[in-house]
Write a protein that holds these residues in place. Sequence first.
Motif, mmCIF file in Angstrom:
data_model
loop_
_atom_site.group_PDB
_atom_site.id
_atom_site.type_symbol
_atom_site.label_atom_id
_atom_site.label_comp_id
_atom_site.label_asym_id
_atom_site.label_seq_id
_atom_site.Cartn_x
_atom_site.Cartn_y
_atom_site.Cartn_z
ATOM 1 N N GLY A 34 0.764 -1.237 0.000
ATOM 2 C CA GLY A 34 0.000 0.000 0.000
ATOM 3 C C GLY A 34 0.791 1.280 0.000
ATOM 4 O O GLY A 34 0.244 2.351 0.271
ATOM 5 N N TYR A 49 -5.909 -0.235 -9.239
ATOM 6 C CA TYR A 49 -6.017 -1.695 -9.136
ATOM 7 C C TYR A 49 -6.216 -2.274 -10.538
ATOM 8 O O TYR A 49 -7.246 -2.858 -10.862
ATOM 9 N N HIS A 72 -0.692 -2.630 -8.363
ATOM 10 C CA HIS A 72 -0.796 -2.320 -6.933
ATOM 11 C C HIS A 72 -2.019 -3.063 -6.402
ATOM 12 O O HIS A 72 -3.152 -2.746 -6.765
ATOM 13 N N ASP A 74 -4.543 -4.073 -3.482
ATOM 14 C CA ASP A 74 -5.026 -3.746 -2.140
ATOM 15 C C ASP A 74 -6.148 -4.708 -1.777
ATOM 16 O O ASP A 74 -6.896 -5.187 -2.637
ATOM 17 N N GLU A 76 -8.979 -4.432 -0.214
ATOM 18 C CA GLU A 76 -10.367 -4.035 -0.418
ATOM 19 C C GLU A 76 -10.806 -4.300 -1.861
ATOM 20 O O GLU A 76 -11.860 -4.892 -2.107
ATOM 21 N N ARG A 113 -7.225 -11.436 4.611
ATOM 22 C CA ARG A 113 -6.587 -10.371 3.833
ATOM 23 C C ARG A 113 -5.447 -10.930 2.984
ATOM 24 O O ARG A 113 -5.331 -10.626 1.788
ATOM 25 N N LEU A 117 -4.888 -11.016 -1.168
ATOM 26 C CA LEU A 117 -3.725 -10.428 -1.831
ATOM 27 C C LEU A 117 -2.982 -11.472 -2.662
ATOM 28 O O LEU A 117 -2.645 -11.228 -3.833
#
Length: 321
Positions: A34, A49, A72, A74, A76, A113, A117
């Motif tokens: 991040g 994203y 990148h 993330d 969410e 999480r 990822l």
Amino acid sequence: MTGKGGTGKSTVAAALALALASTGKEVLLCEVEGRQGIARMFDVEPLPYEERRIARGLPTHGVSPGAVHALHIDAESALLEYLAMYYKLGRAGKALDRFGVIDFATTIAPGVRDVLLTGKVYEAAHRNARNKNARKYDAIVLDAPPTGRITQFLNVNGELAGLAKVGPIKGQADTVMTLFRSPRTAVHLVTVLEEMPVQETVDGISELRGADLPVGAVIVNLVRPRDLGVADLEAVRSGDLDRELVTADLQAAKIDVTHELVDSLLAEASDHAERRALEDAQRRIVQSLDVPSYELPRLASGIDLGGLYELAASLKEQGLS
């Protein structure tokens, strides 16, 4: 790519991506922490994203260079994509984001999480006809979390053991592990020649092997120039460096010589000799780890895009590409 904070793991990850692209490969460089570090290193706009081409590899005689694409990731956005893929939530998933449910879910369950990822990395590595219009890559470089968390991050099914024993999330974790424990994966560790980073590298290798995760190489970063030879270093350490010879060399270079100047240079030489002794001791530890090791120089001008290409050329020359 992992390493203790401050060792330059993100820089080395970027350099490796460029080195791989220089052999003609199409490369995806991913980050999951991040910080938008890739955008800063390559001097591009902050990454969304989605995959973006950010550079080409070094021109090589007889080989057309490939490109480096960046992503990148993330948690969410990955969760929204996951909900749309498995549960067809679409707009409902975005509504959950507005209510803060996604942030809540990824905070109370860090293992979930990490599955999200790493799942995105897995998807990029296993594209087929079902992934319409998606680019296929020859190599993926993941700028991963630091050494202290790397085994936990990659060993996603172990982290989920107490959270999800069945269901899509557990299934995805098991699937991701087939990639991370396969010969297609190598976990490279970045260090510098200092006691704490080297010890963390030693511990990291032990933990990775304990989790059946494949260790690749150790990249020693920020290596200082070796300005003094072995004989001179011994003379400095023993206090036998010929002061008159130093003075004569300075005069031959048409430098105004003072006692203060010579004293200062001898003090610098002593500090350098002491530093070299410490570095050589840590280098011997790295060389005893039973994994390949590579070295990258400390660049006097700092790290910019030109510096990344310089490091990429060094990795390519050493065979890590």
